[in-house]
Design an enzyme around this catalytic site. Structure first.
Site, PDB file in Angstrom:
ATOM      1  N   GLU A 439     -11.889 -29.420   2.719  1.00  0.00           N
ATOM      2  CA  GLU A 439     -11.237 -28.638   1.737  1.00  0.00           C
ATOM      3  C   GLU A 439     -10.685 -27.166   2.323  1.00  0.00           C
ATOM      4  OE1 GLU A 439     -11.249 -29.931  -1.398  1.00  0.00           O
ATOM      5  OE2 GLU A 439      -9.887 -28.162  -1.881  1.00  0.00           O
TER       6      GLU A 439
HETATM    7  C1  LIG Z   1     -16.683 -36.123   5.802  1.00  0.00           C
HETATM    8  C2  LIG Z   1     -15.319 -35.680   5.449  1.00  0.00           C
HETATM    9  C3  LIG Z   1     -14.671 -36.027   4.208  1.00  0.00           C
HETATM   10  C4  LIG Z   1     -13.416 -35.534   3.875  1.00  0.00           C
HETATM   11  N1  LIG Z   1     -12.954 -35.758   2.454  1.00  0.00           N
HETATM   12  C5  LIG Z   1     -11.360 -35.672   2.413  1.00  0.00           C
HETATM   13  C6  LIG Z   1     -10.857 -36.004   1.212  1.00  0.00           C
HETATM   14  O1  LIG Z   1     -11.799 -36.588   0.296  1.00  0.00           O
HETATM   15  N2  LIG Z   1      -9.708 -36.227   1.089  1.00  0.00           N
HETATM   16  C7  LIG Z   1      -8.841 -35.611   2.204  1.00  0.00           C
HETATM   17  O2  LIG Z   1      -7.622 -35.533   1.897  1.00  0.00           O
HETATM   18  N3  LIG Z   1      -9.257 -35.237   3.214  1.00  0.00           N
HETATM   19  C8  LIG Z   1     -10.805 -35.153   3.552  1.00  0.00           C
HETATM   20  N4  LIG Z   1     -11.284 -34.887   4.586  1.00  0.00           N
HETATM   21  C9  LIG Z   1     -10.396 -34.227   5.742  1.00  0.00           C
HETATM   22  C10 LIG Z   1     -10.539 -32.616   5.777  1.00  0.00           C
HETATM   23  O3  LIG Z   1      -9.972 -31.919   4.843  1.00  0.00           O
HETATM   24  C11 LIG Z   1      -9.755 -32.272   7.101  1.00  0.00           C
HETATM   25  O4  LIG Z   1     -10.742 -32.843   8.121  1.00  0.00           O
HETATM   26  C12 LIG Z   1      -9.756 -30.940   7.457  1.00  0.00           C
HETATM   27  O5  LIG Z   1      -8.560 -30.354   6.374  1.00  0.00           O
HETATM   28  C13 LIG Z   1      -9.180 -30.610   8.689  1.00  0.00           C
HETATM   29  O6  LIG Z   1      -8.110 -31.292   9.286  1.00  0.00           O
HETATM   30  P1  LIG Z   1      -8.529 -31.881  10.891  1.00  0.00           P
HETATM   31  O7  LIG Z   1      -9.660 -32.729  10.779  1.00  0.00           O
HETATM   32  O8  LIG Z   1      -7.300 -32.566  11.109  1.00  0.00           O
HETATM   33  O9  LIG Z   1      -8.673 -30.707  11.785  1.00  0.00           O
HETATM   34  P2  LIG Z   1      -7.428 -29.833  12.212  1.00  0.00           P
HETATM   35  O10 LIG Z   1      -6.241 -29.560  11.331  1.00  0.00           O
HETATM   36  O11 LIG Z   1      -6.852 -30.620  13.546  1.00  0.00           O
HETATM   37  O12 LIG Z   1      -8.103 -28.547  12.794  1.00  0.00           O
HETATM   38  C14 LIG Z   1      -8.964 -28.527  14.243  1.00  0.00           C
HETATM   39  C15 LIG Z   1      -9.274 -26.890  14.129  1.00  0.00           C
HETATM   40  O13 LIG Z   1      -8.085 -26.161  14.490  1.00  0.00           O
HETATM   41  C16 LIG Z   1      -7.796 -25.095  13.559  1.00  0.00           C
HETATM   42  N5  LIG Z   1      -6.544 -24.889  12.916  1.00  0.00           N
HETATM   43  C17 LIG Z   1      -5.591 -25.821  12.554  1.00  0.00           C
HETATM   44  N6  LIG Z   1      -4.663 -25.496  12.325  1.00  0.00           N
HETATM   45  C18 LIG Z   1      -4.523 -24.180  12.366  1.00  0.00           C
HETATM   46  C19 LIG Z   1      -3.822 -23.117  12.080  1.00  0.00           C
HETATM   47  N7  LIG Z   1      -2.204 -23.133  11.490  1.00  0.00           N
HETATM   48  N8  LIG Z   1      -4.220 -21.818  12.322  1.00  0.00           N
HETATM   49  C20 LIG Z   1      -5.432 -21.655  12.869  1.00  0.00           C
HETATM   50  N9  LIG Z   1      -6.308 -22.436  13.014  1.00  0.00           N
HETATM   51  C21 LIG Z   1      -5.850 -23.858  12.804  1.00  0.00           C
HETATM   52  C22 LIG Z   1      -8.984 -25.626  12.368  1.00  0.00           C
HETATM   53  O14 LIG Z   1      -9.309 -24.191  11.603  1.00  0.00           O
HETATM   54  C23 LIG Z   1     -10.013 -26.324  13.030  1.00  0.00           C
HETATM   55  O15 LIG Z   1     -10.924 -25.463  13.527  1.00  0.00           O
HETATM   56  C24 LIG Z   1     -12.426 -35.041   4.910  1.00  0.00           C
HETATM   57  C25 LIG Z   1     -12.976 -34.929   6.285  1.00  0.00           C
HETATM   58  C26 LIG Z   1     -14.519 -35.232   6.662  1.00  0.00           C
HETATM   59  C27 LIG Z   1     -14.911 -35.085   7.875  1.00  0.00           C
END
Ligand SMILES: Cc1cc2nc3c(=O)[nH]c(=O)nc-3n(C[C@H](O)[C@H](O)[C@H](O)COP(=O)(O)OP(=O)(O)OC[C@H]3O[C@@H](n4cnc5c(N)ncnc54)[C@H](O)[C@@H]3O)c2cc1C
Length: 598
Positions: A439
């Site tokens: 989220e």
């Molecule tokens: C159990 C679970 C349930 C989920 N449920 C849903 C769901 O129902 N629907 C859905 O759509 N998604 C869902 N997600 C996805 C979740 O919302 C994403 O994992 C989350 O938004 C982070 O994206 P990412 O994993 O690609 O991490 P990344 O975006 O790759 O981030 C990796 C790290 O880099 C940092 N980072 C990334 N971009 C920036 C920036 N511009 N500036 C500073 N820091 C940055 C982040 O804070 C993080 O620490 C779920 C994930 C999990 C694990």
């Protein structure tokens, strides 16, 4: 029972921090019976403690299972979900026009806290469904609303929010799922989503996916995203379920925690295209999602409060049965309960005070959402909307961090037994760890707070809010009772520190790089200041209740908790302000993060 819903504490926080009783008396929620909140909280708490909490450990052990495109939840969960939905629990704050109870968001927030404490994996499904109801209610056309909202509000069908793709997590501009308009005005979707919560399960007969996708001629980036409704089964005009749509679950994740909450990969359009309906205007999909973001993020923050509460209850119970060592003054031939050791008590008080502060912040945010919807004047609604916007990232990030930290302290109280799975303390920690990630990660929340909410249009709400926090401190500091006076002093000090840090952010010479570097400590400072101020507000109300002759010991307890939070945690606010102001300079650039092991 290893979870007892803290109904009395929750009700006091709703009334004394979030102003529920005053708002009901003032008619903010029409003619709502002022006795109703007590009844709702009691019944929701009973369902949590007696029915949901007992399935939590087994749900963690068995988890959701995937086979041949279907997902099976632990035995008994379909009947459990049916009982929960038939009791009307999905509908608490949802619109009466579609079958909801239309009660305050504050009450729904409190109910969600209790169900999540009892079983987080269970509560996540309804959170997503309710978010989808908000999005459809605000943006879908009448025909879509009539077909889907009654079933979703009743909880007969569930919903998902399908945003994430392998290359598009925090950065939704990278979403690639495609949508093409068909001759009949519907759309055909093709693409892949990952990590979608409750996108396949056996709890309900239909699952409605809200999907972000891109039209062929859409502009690049987030301005080219549109929102589509894609049901698992197509729905006839008479509401009956028809053919299977071309959206399939291809697997679920093996995760650290929330084992019974299925986290699904979805394939759209492998057999010609999943049929979808546009929600809102083309290319306005992200804006549609954002309008319901405040409540969705509030409910996510509440998951942190919920896990923290259960971890505290578990740790306290353990500390009252485990004997080790001899506390000062104990008889020489007898070992003491560990709760007698000051270091254990400090840890327990830290857990209790952090949980109370997080709850207060979350309920204050929920109150702002209620007032943004119902306040009498447009001006008051707009001010409340701004406050809700400001408190949303603070709530999501601070409450989720509280969940992780308190659950970790809960393991510490159990010693070695906390690290093995038998006590349940380890599960709590594993479950809590996702909340700062999904989220919108907490890093993204901090950036939202600094760049949009404080430095963006209408950002003066930050100073207005901090001034209100200081006023609460000044009121407490003016009271002769030493604990309230000292508590008030700490609130004023924290508000001053936050003011100083906010002024530093606003200085014209700040570079974007500097601002982004200190966004997280700024958010923490905001959270601690909000937390101590809301606890001081609760303590002042507790004092007033005692002076009015209410001798319930919970009031003395609330004053003691606020005092502890001030003296043991919030006194650190000036140091955090210093981190905001001085640490950007200390952050090395990307090239200096060398891998010395290479
Ligand atoms: C159990 C679970 C349930 C989920 N449920 C849903 C769901 O129902 N629907 C859905 O759509 N998604 C869902 N997600 C996805 C979740 O919302 C994403 O994992 C989350 O938004 C982070 O994206 P990412 O994993 O690609 O991490 P990344 O975006 O790759 O981030 C990796 C790290 O880099 C940092 N980072 C990334 N971009 C920036 C920036 N511009 N500036 C500073 N820091 C940055 C982040 O804070 C993080 O620490 C779920 C994930 C999990 C694990």
């Amino acid at each position: 029972m290893d979870y007892v819903a803290p109904v009395k504490s929750i009700h006091l926080a709703l009334d004394d921090v979030a102003g529920l009783a005053d708002d009901l008396a003032g008619g903010l929620h029409g003619g709502l019976d002022p006795e109703l909140p007590a009844h709702i909280l009691e019944e929701a708490g009973r369902f949590a403690g007696e029915t949901l909490a007992p399935v939590d450990r087994e749900g963690d052990r068995v988890g959701a299972r995937f086979a041949n495109g279907t997902v099976t939840l632990p035995d008994g969960w379909p009947a459990l979900y049916k009982a929960w939905a038939e009791a009307g629990w999905n509908t608490v704050d949802l619109p009466p026009e579609w079958g909801g109870m239309g009660l305050p968001v504050r009450l729904a927030t409190a109910c969600m806290e209790m169900w999540t404490s009892a079983c987080m994996s269970f509560s996540l499904g309804p959170v997503l469904t309710q978010g989808a109801v908000d999005a459809l209610e605000l943006h879908a056309d009448r025909a879509l609303k009539e077909k889907y909202l009654p079933k979703l509000v009743a909880g007969e069908w569930t919903a998902t929010m399908a945003l994430t793709e392998p290359q598009a997590g925090s950065d939704l501009a990278a979403v690639r799922t495609r949508a093409v308009k068909a001759d009949d005005g519907t759309y055909r979707l093709t693409g892949q989503k990952i990590f979608i919560t409750y996108a396949e399960h056996d709890l309900a007969e239909n699952i409605v996916h809200l999907v972000l996708a891109r039209l062929a001629d859409a502009p690049p980036g987030t301005k080219g995203l549109s929102l589509f409704l894609v049901p698992k089964f197509l729905v006839g005009d008479d509401g009956t379920l028809g053919a299977r749509n071309d959206v399939w679950c291809t697997g679920i994740e093996d995760k650290l925690g929330i084992h019974a909450s299925p986290t699904c990969s979805l394939a759209f359009g492998d057999n010609g295209g999943a049929v979808g309906w546009l929600v809102g205007a083309e290319n306005r999909g992200l804006a549609c999602m954002f309008t319901m973001m405040n409540k969705a993020r509030l409910f996510t923050g509440v998951q942190g409060v919920a896990v923290a509460e259960r971890a505290y209850q578990r740790a306290l119970a353990y500390a009252k049965t485990r004997r080790q060592g001899r506390a000062a003054g104990a008889p020489p031939d007898q070992s003491s309960l560990i709760v007698a050791h000051p270091d254990v008590r400090r840890t327990l008080m830290t857990m209790k005070a952090m949980t109370a502060a997080a709850r207060a912040v979350a309920y204050a945010a929920a109150a702002a959402i209620d007032r943004a919807r119902h306040a009498r004047t447009a001006e008051a609604r707009e001010a409340a909307e701004r406050l809700a916007g400001l408190l949303t990232p603070v709530t999501k990030a601070c409450c989720s961090e509280t969940g992780v930290e308190v659950a970790s302290l809960g393991i510490q109280i159990h010693g070695g037994m906390g690290f093995v799975e038998d006590t349940g303390a380890a599960q709590q920690y594993r479950d809590a760890r996702i909340v700062p990630i999904y989220e919108g990660t907490n890093g993204i929340q901090a950036i939202d707070l600094v760049t949009r909410k404080v430095l963006g249009p209408g950002g003066a709400i930050a100073e207005t809010t901090i001034a209100a926090y200081r006023d609460v401190g000044a009121a407490a500091a003016a009271i002769a009772e030493p604990r309230l006076r000292l508590l008030g002093d700490v609130v004023v000090e924290a508000a001053d520190a936050l003011t100083q840090a906010t002024a530093w952010l606003r200085a014209p010479e700040r570079s974007p790089e500097e601002l982004l570097a200190v966004a997280t400590p700024y958010l923490r400072l905001f959270g601690i200041t909000a937390g101590v101020s809301y606890l001081a507000k609760a303590a002042l109300a507790a004092r007033a209740r005692r002076e009015a002759g209410d001798n319930d010991p919970i009031h003395a307890d609330n004053i003691a908790t606020a005092y502890f939070y001030a003296q043991a945690i919030a006194v650190g606010a000036p140091t955090l302000a210093r981190v905001v102001i001085e640490s950007a300079d200390a952050l090395p650039g990307p090239s200096s993060l060398s891998d010395f092991a290479a």
